[in-house]
Design a protein around this motif. Structure first.
Motif, PDB file in Angstrom:
ATOM      1  N   LEU A   1       0.824  -1.204   0.000  1.00  0.00           N
ATOM      2  CA  LEU A   1       0.000   0.000   0.000  1.00  0.00           C
ATOM      3  C   LEU A   1       0.860   1.257   0.000  1.00  0.00           C
ATOM      4  CD1 LEU A   1      -2.931  -0.705   2.495  1.00  0.00           C
ATOM      5  CD2 LEU A   1      -3.128  -0.204   0.064  1.00  0.00           C
ATOM      6  N   ALA A   2       1.945   1.229   0.769  1.00  0.00           N
ATOM      7  CA  ALA A   2       2.815   2.402   0.858  1.00  0.00           C
ATOM      8  C   ALA A   2       3.413   2.748  -0.501  1.00  0.00           C
ATOM      9  CB  ALA A   2       3.920   2.167   1.884  1.00  0.00           C
ATOM     10  N   TRP A   3       3.720   1.716  -1.297  1.00  0.00           N
ATOM     11  CA  TRP A   3       4.278   1.986  -2.631  1.00  0.00           C
ATOM     12  C   TRP A   3       3.254   2.713  -3.491  1.00  0.00           C
ATOM     13  CZ3 TRP A   3       3.340   1.347  -7.739  1.00  0.00           C
ATOM     14  CH2 TRP A   3       4.398   1.556  -8.612  1.00  0.00           C
ATOM     15  N   HIS A   4       2.019   2.208  -3.517  1.00  0.00           N
ATOM     16  CA  HIS A   4       0.989   2.840  -4.338  1.00  0.00           C
ATOM     17  C   HIS A   4       0.635   4.231  -3.808  1.00  0.00           C
ATOM     18  CE1 HIS A   4      -0.065  -0.274  -7.262  1.00  0.00           C
ATOM     19  NE2 HIS A   4       0.235  -1.134  -6.319  1.00  0.00           N
ATOM     20  N   ARG A   5       0.642   4.386  -2.488  1.00  0.00           N
ATOM     21  CA  ARG A   5       0.396   5.723  -1.933  1.00  0.00           C
ATOM     22  C   ARG A   5       1.493   6.688  -2.355  1.00  0.00           C
ATOM     23  NH1 ARG A   5       2.874   7.620   2.132  1.00  0.00           N
ATOM     24  NH2 ARG A   5       3.249   5.617   3.162  1.00  0.00           N
ATOM     25  N   SER A   6       2.740   6.249  -2.266  1.00  0.00           N
ATOM     26  CA  SER A   6       3.859   7.110  -2.658  1.00  0.00           C
ATOM     27  C   SER A   6       3.806   7.458  -4.140  1.00  0.00           C
ATOM     28  CB  SER A   6       5.190   6.428  -2.322  1.00  0.00           C
ATOM     29  OG  SER A   6       5.341   6.253  -0.926  1.00  0.00           O
TER      30      SER A   6
END
Length: 484
Positions: free
Chosen positions: A384-389
């Motif tokens: 999720l953090a990758w897509h948020r970033s």
């Protein structure tokens, strides 16, 4: 005893549903593969085809890299594997097939030269035909399609290409697509890959070799080549909404091929009518197949209880995360539309809202990460953090360029941003769990270009220096994050 190589889970957002009126509940099916080697690799060889754009724009380093990669792969396949190379420009030619004498392969690869226009569909169709010609039950078939240009000849309708890709997938052929540079048509390559169960890659020319290698290695570690999942719903439970973009074949959801270390999940929304049930709980079921072979089955019970008990029951973070990611895929579609319509303000608001939702889901996952499934929660948080970033990068780029829509360099960057958004959409749509170094490189490339553009804008608009420098600093922070 160790974990099984293939695990099937069925999870609901809450363990209870209302017993007094019709309500909806979200559920996810998750397949976890833990094998480090291909299941049955000895019994299932590869039927591999590389379809390569050799139009004039591929001349030089790009084409030479592809030719070298083809040779490297050919030297590593086994005697049971089948290998084909198709080249296309305004026509298509088979330069290597499974009957090609081994001592002629290198010579034929070396003889490939740049040509003319780009008939992408013809090259792909020829590759599919070659795979079909040599297909046997003990082979799994993979096609890698690479192009760096506009499809200016042949079929270009997305719906038609998606239909062909889906039909090929039904026959057991998966296509992954590679878009190189800034001139290819990302919509066509993404829809071909997604409809056939493959992956869409967006790279600059320096990454060609790595992507072909990663696709080849992925083919070597196939755990489930033709996976499908069938849900079993008891009386009183019906499908309310498909929270996924999967195709159903004979009531079974068709998944993409799964590798030895892989996770795949999808969500559905169910309607529960307690008046049609006699017991105080219901049982949902899911069965995983690979072709006609049953691989695993699982069940999940849901209790029927009064409203206060339902509201007190915690929401499962993984279910919430998968549902949110499905909704986020529709955001990517709208983002592409906003880019096409130059609606940068609306795009930025939408991205900012999605970032906030992803942060909330990450927090709920973090709160539940201390349990027995902690590693899975940690992986989901990283995912999720990758897509948020990536969304934060897109929003920061839009924030930078929004006041200067007429600048030629801005239009070029927005074109590249569109390709990055479609690439990200392809990851979500195919339920590609996690990210790879080439996925990071897409964001890195966007950030480097945006930082360079900020310098150009500072020189061109000195009155805006302070605001532009602040935006450039934010872009540099994101660059450092993706470069780690």
């Amino acid at each position: 005893m160790g974990d099984p190589p293939i695990e099937l889970l069925l999870l609901t957002e809450r363990p209870v549903a209302r017993n007094d009126e019709v309500t909806e509940i979200d559920a996810i099916v998750e397949v976890r593969c833990r094998s480090t080697e291909s299941v049955g690799r000895a019994a299932h060889a590869m039927n591999l085809c590389l379809a390569v754009d050799r139009s004039g724009s591929m001349s030089g380093k790009k084409l030479e890299t592809v030719k070298r990669s083809c040779g490297d792969i050919y030297r590593r396949i086994t005697g049971e594997d089948l290998f084909t190379v198709v080249i296309f420009d305004d026509d298509a030619h088979v330069v290597i097939n499974p009957q090609t004498p081994r001592d002629q392969v290198e010579e034929r690869l070396a003889a490939i030269t740049p040509g003319g226009m780009t008939n992408l569909s013809l090259g792909w169709y020829q590759g599919l035909l070659e795979l079909q010609t040599h297909m046997e039950t003990h082979h799994y078939s993979r096609l890698i399609l690479l192009s760096d240009g506009q499809a200016n000849a042949g079929e270009t309708k997305k719906t038609t290409l998606a239909g062909v890709a889906s039909a090929a997938r039904d026959e057991g052929i998966t296509t992954s697509t590679i878009g190189v540079g800034n001139d290819f048509q990302e919509d066509l390559l993404e829809v071909i890959a997604t409809a056939s169960g493959g992956k869409f890659w967006y790279i600059d020319e320096s990454g060609i070799e790595n992507i072909i290698e990663e696709e080849f290695q992925g083919a070597l570690t196939v755990a489930l080549d033709s996976p499908t999942v069938e849900l079993s719903l008891p009386r009183g439970v019906t499908m309310s909404r498909e929270l996924n973009s999967l195709r159903k074949v004979s009531r079974r959801y068709r998944l993409r091929p799964l590798k030895g270390q892989d996770t795949f999940n999808f969500a559905v929304r169910l309607e529960i009518d307690p008046t049609r049930m006699n017991a105080g709980e219901l049982t949902l079921g899911a069965t995983l197949y690979d072709g006609g072979r049953r691989v695993a089955g699982t069940e999940q019970s849901v209790a029927l209880a009064p409203l206060p008990d339902v509201t007190r029951a915690p929401v499962h973070p993984l279910v919430r995360s998968v549902v949110e990611q499905f909704e986020a895929a529709t955001t990517d579609e709208r983002t592409v539309k906003d880019l096409d319509e130059s609606n940068l303000s609306g795009m930025r608001k939408m991205l900012t809202a999605e970032v906030a939702r992803f942060r909330a889901v990450e927090e709920s996952l973090l709160a539940g990460s201390g349990g027995p499934d902690g590693d899975r929660y940690g992986g989901e948080i990283e995912h999720l953090a990758w897509h948020r970033s990536a969304n934060e990068v897109s929003a920061a780029i839009v924030d930078l360029v929004q006041p200067y829509p007429a600048e030629p360099a801005v239009r070029i960057l927005l074109s590249r941003l569109r390709k990055g958004v479609v690439h990200k959409f392809g990851l979500k749509n195919a339920r590609q769990y996690g990210s790879s170094r080439p996925d990071d490189d897409v964001q890195l490339g966007l950030l480097v270009e945006a930082i360079g553009l900020a310098d150009v804008l500072i020189a061109a608009f000195p009155d805006d220096r302070e605001a532009l420098e602040s935006k450039r600093e934010k872009l540099r922070e994101y660059l450092a994050r993706f470069a780690q």
